[in-house]
Structure formats: structure tokens, C-alpha cells
Write a protein that holds these residues in place. Structure first.
Motif, PDB file in Angstrom:
ATOM      1  N   GLU A  56       0.863  -1.155   0.000  1.00 30.17           N
ATOM      2  CA  GLU A  56       0.000   0.000   0.000  1.00 30.17           C
ATOM      3  C   GLU A  56       0.912   1.220   0.000  1.00 30.17           C
ATOM      4  O   GLU A  56       2.022   1.173   0.515  1.00 30.17           O
ATOM      5  CB  GLU A  56      -0.896   0.004   1.252  1.00 30.17           C
ATOM      6  N   PRO A  57       0.462   2.330  -0.587  1.00 30.16           N
ATOM      7  CA  PRO A  57       1.308   3.518  -0.581  1.00 30.16           C
ATOM      8  C   PRO A  57       1.684   3.917   0.839  1.00 30.16           C
ATOM      9  O   PRO A  57       0.832   4.024   1.712  1.00 30.16           O
ATOM     10  CB  PRO A  57       0.403   4.576  -1.244  1.00 30.16           C
ATOM     11  N   GLY A  58       2.968   4.120   1.076  1.00 35.77           N
ATOM     12  CA  GLY A  58       3.420   4.517   2.396  1.00 35.77           C
ATOM     13  C   GLY A  58       3.179   5.998   2.625  1.00 35.77           C
ATOM     14  O   GLY A  58       2.953   6.769   1.683  1.00 35.77           O
ATOM     15  N   PRO A  59       3.215   6.434   3.893  1.00 39.93           N
ATOM     16  CA  PRO A  59       3.014   7.856   4.181  1.00 39.93           C
ATOM     17  C   PRO A  59       4.173   8.681   3.649  1.00 39.93           C
ATOM     18  O   PRO A  59       5.303   8.218   3.571  1.00 39.93           O
ATOM     19  CB  PRO A  59       2.967   7.881   5.711  1.00 39.93           C
ATOM     20  N   GLU A  60       3.886   9.912   3.262  1.00 40.58           N
ATOM     21  CA  GLU A  60       4.930  10.781   2.749  1.00 40.58           C
ATOM     22  C   GLU A  60       5.836  11.246   3.882  1.00 40.58           C
ATOM     23  O   GLU A  60       5.379  11.507   4.996  1.00 40.58           O
ATOM     24  CB  GLU A  60       4.310  11.995   2.046  1.00 40.58           C
TER      25      GLU A  60
ATOM     26  N   GLY B 263      -3.208   1.102  11.555  1.00 39.93           N
ATOM     27  CA  GLY B 263      -4.249   1.546  10.636  1.00 39.93           C
ATOM     28  C   GLY B 263      -4.080   3.013  10.314  1.00 39.93           C
ATOM     29  O   GLY B 263      -2.997   3.584  10.454  1.00 39.93           O
ATOM     30  N   ARG B 264      -5.156   3.650   9.902  1.00 41.26           N
ATOM     31  CA  ARG B 264      -5.086   5.054   9.488  1.00 41.26           C
ATOM     32  C   ARG B 264      -4.677   5.977  10.632  1.00 41.26           C
ATOM     33  O   ARG B 264      -4.029   7.007  10.418  1.00 41.26           O
ATOM     34  CB  ARG B 264      -6.439   5.493   8.913  1.00 41.26           C
ATOM     35  N   LYS B 265      -5.079   5.645  11.863  1.00 38.96           N
ATOM     36  CA  LYS B 265      -4.729   6.500  12.987  1.00 38.96           C
ATOM     37  C   LYS B 265      -3.229   6.622  13.176  1.00 38.96           C
ATOM     38  O   LYS B 265      -2.736   7.613  13.724  1.00 38.96           O
ATOM     39  CB  LYS B 265      -5.351   5.953  14.286  1.00 38.96           C
ATOM     40  N   ALA B 266      -2.488   5.601  12.741  1.00 43.39           N
ATOM     41  CA  ALA B 266      -1.051   5.557  12.990  1.00 43.39           C
ATOM     42  C   ALA B 266      -0.223   6.233  11.906  1.00 43.39           C
ATOM     43  O   ALA B 266       1.007   6.227  11.990  1.00 43.39           O
ATOM     44  CB  ALA B 266      -0.598   4.106  13.149  1.00 43.39           C
ATOM     45  N   VAL B 267      -0.864   6.822  10.892  1.00 40.13           N
ATOM     46  CA  VAL B 267      -0.105   7.440   9.804  1.00 40.13           C
ATOM     47  C   VAL B 267       0.840   8.535  10.307  1.00 40.13           C
ATOM     48  O   VAL B 267       2.015   8.572   9.928  1.00 40.13           O
ATOM     49  CB  VAL B 267      -1.054   7.992   8.719  1.00 40.13           C
ATOM     50  N   PRO B 268       0.392   9.454  11.187  1.00 43.63           N
ATOM     51  CA  PRO B 268       1.334  10.468  11.697  1.00 43.63           C
ATOM     52  C   PRO B 268       2.517   9.842  12.430  1.00 43.63           C
ATOM     53  O   PRO B 268       3.657  10.302  12.296  1.00 43.63           O
ATOM     54  CB  PRO B 268       0.478  11.304  12.652  1.00 43.63           C
TER      55      PRO B 268
END
Length: 274
Positions: free
Chosen positions: A158-162, A229-234
Motif C-alpha cells: 500500500e502507498p506509504g506515508p509521505e 491503521g489510518r490512525k497511525a499514519v502520523p
């Protein structure tokens, strides 16, 4: 339910689904998990599983386990349940069953034939799960094992966070291909030590992540053992920034290698601030 690392299940069959669609043909989910609306009456109801429009498909065990149930259910017709460790996976709306109660089955072994459609229900330690999350976990495990078997250069599924290094991404990847094995070896033997402030920053990030319940947001897998999950992106962005910065710091100190446009004056200034 609260997800834990013990929920990771390895599928030795190499499949994350109990059936294989004919080549060039997609199989659609006909009914999802959770609250649904009846297409004819408009009434709301809770669906305790997922359904696929697969007529007369051969069904396989997704891992090695033991048949813990064979019966006839008023809602789902002929059913077969297989226990995989703490999981129980039930196939419903079957036309034929090829395994007996108490029989041990191997991953990939044909165990049943679907009827007009297939219902799948999943429980972990008796607690109901969304089967999509279970199948996604199996898929992640298969991809992680395949990734471990290649040359180690495969990327994210999946695309990783920038990160703060997007403009230098290609150059950094090239440096990693060349120097990452040396970096890991030097860390292992103590020839290079992660600076104390970087280590402290990482500890702080993971402590805050645990306090904010960023971990085990979704079912964990070999590919995603912390269930991020999405919460952990930062959190993931901050960790990636620190790790990339430390790798660049290592290159400057140990190999005098720099990103294009950098010079010796930035040799000891690659670290990001905590």
C-alpha cells in the motif's frame, strides 16, 4: 474486539481465499458484514459474515486445522466449520461436504462444494470477526512471506506515508540498495551506534502511540504485526523521518556519502529534531 499479535495466522496453502476464481473472472462480494438493508423489504438486519456469488465452487481449507463442525443451519443451510488454532471459520450454503467431523485437514485441501452461493463466518476465541479482516490478514501474511523470499528490494503493498525526504526519494532508495546491508551489519556489531537523542525520540513516539491506541487498530499480520491503521499514519511518518535521517547520518560518518547537492559541511547535520 481488541486485536492482539496472537491473532496472526499463517496460511501454508498460499491462498487467502477458500476458492479460486476461473482465470480472467472476478468474484464479487454479494453481501457484506454488519448492518445491511434487505433488497426487497427494505428492512435492516445484521449479517454475521460475508457472502460470495460462487455457484458450485470447490472450497479449500485456508490453513491446516481440524473440522470442528458439520451440520445444517436454518439460515445458512449445510455448513462446515474448521478450527485453525483459536480461529473457527464456517462455510455455509454448501451443496456437498467432503470432510468429516474431527478430521484433520491440510492447507489447500478440498473440503466442500458451494451451492448457489457461499457464506463465510469467522470467530476468534468465540468472538465474531468481520471475515474481510481475516482474509486480508491472510493475504498480508502471504505477501510478507513472498517478499522475504525475493531479493529484499520489494516495496510496500500500500502507498506509504509521505516523509520529509520525498524530493530525494529516488536517490535515498539507491543509497539504501548499496549501503543498507553495511548499515545493518555495523549496527549489529556496534561499529555504529544510533545517537541517544534519536533513540529517545523513537521511544517517545512509540509510548505516545500506545497511549493513543494507535497499535492493533486492525487485525495484525506478518506484513503488519502491530496492526497499524489510518490512525497511525502520523506516527509512521515521524518514525520514517527519524530512521531515514539516521541512515543518512551513518552514510556521512562512515562512508562520506551524501545526497546530491549536499557537501561535507552537512556531514553531521542529517538528524531531524525530536
Amino acid at each position: 474486539m481488541k486485536y492482539t499479535e496472537e491473532m496472526i495466522l499463517h496460511s501454508e496453502s498460499g491462498y487467502c481465499m477458500p476458492f479460486e476464481a476461473p482465470q480472467g473472472q472476478d468474484v464479487d462480494l454479494s453481501l457484506g458484514y454488519g448492518e445491511q438493508v434487505h433488497p426487497e423489504t427494505g428492512e435492516k438486519f445484521f449479517h454475521h459474515g460475508i457472502d460470495f456469488d460462487v455457484r458450485r465452487y470447490m472450497l479449500s481449507a485456508v490453513a491446516s486445522g481440524i473440522v470442528s463442525g458439520v451440520g445444517n443451519d436454518p439460515a445458512h443451510g449445510i455448513c462446515l466449520t474448521i478450527r485453525y488454532g483459536e480461529y473457527e471459520v464456517t462455510y455455509g450454503h454448501l451443496s456437498s461436504v467432503f470432510a468429516q467431523f474431527g478430521q484433520r485437514v491440510k492447507a489447500g485441501q478440498t473440503v466442500a462444494l458451494s451451492g448457489e452461493r457461499l457464506h463465510i463466518g469467522v470467530r476468534f476465541k468465540g468472538e465474531e470477526l468481520n471475515p474481510i479482516e481475516f482474509l486480508t490478514m491472510l493475504y498480508g501474511n502471504i505477501m510478507a512471506l513472498q517478499d522475504a523470499g525475493d531479493d529484499g528490494t520489494a516495496g510496500f503493498y500500500e502507498p506509504g506515508p509521505e516523509t520529509d525526504y520525498e524530493k530525494d526519494k529516488r536517490e535515498i532508495e539507491e543509497l539504501m540498495l548499496r549501503f543498507l546491508p553495511h548499515y545493518m551489519d555495523d549496527l549489529r556489531c556496534g561499529a555504529y551506534t544510533v545517537p541517544a537523542h534519536t533513540e529517545q525520540s523513537l521511544r517517545h513516539i512509540f509510548t505516545m502511540g500506545a497511549m493513543k491506541e494507535y497499535f492493533y487498530e486492525r487485525m495484525p499480520s506478518l506484513y503488519n504485526p502491530l496492526g497499524l491503521g489510518r490512525k497511525a499514519v502520523p506516527l509512521a511518518c515521524k518514525v520514517q523521518n527519524l530512521l531515514i535521517a539516521d541512515f543518512l547520518n551513518y552514510l556521512a560518518l562512515r562512508h562520506e556519502a551524501y545526497l546530491p547537492g549536499s557537501g561535507g559541511d552537512v556531514k553531521k547535520n542529517f538528524m531531524t529534531k525530536p
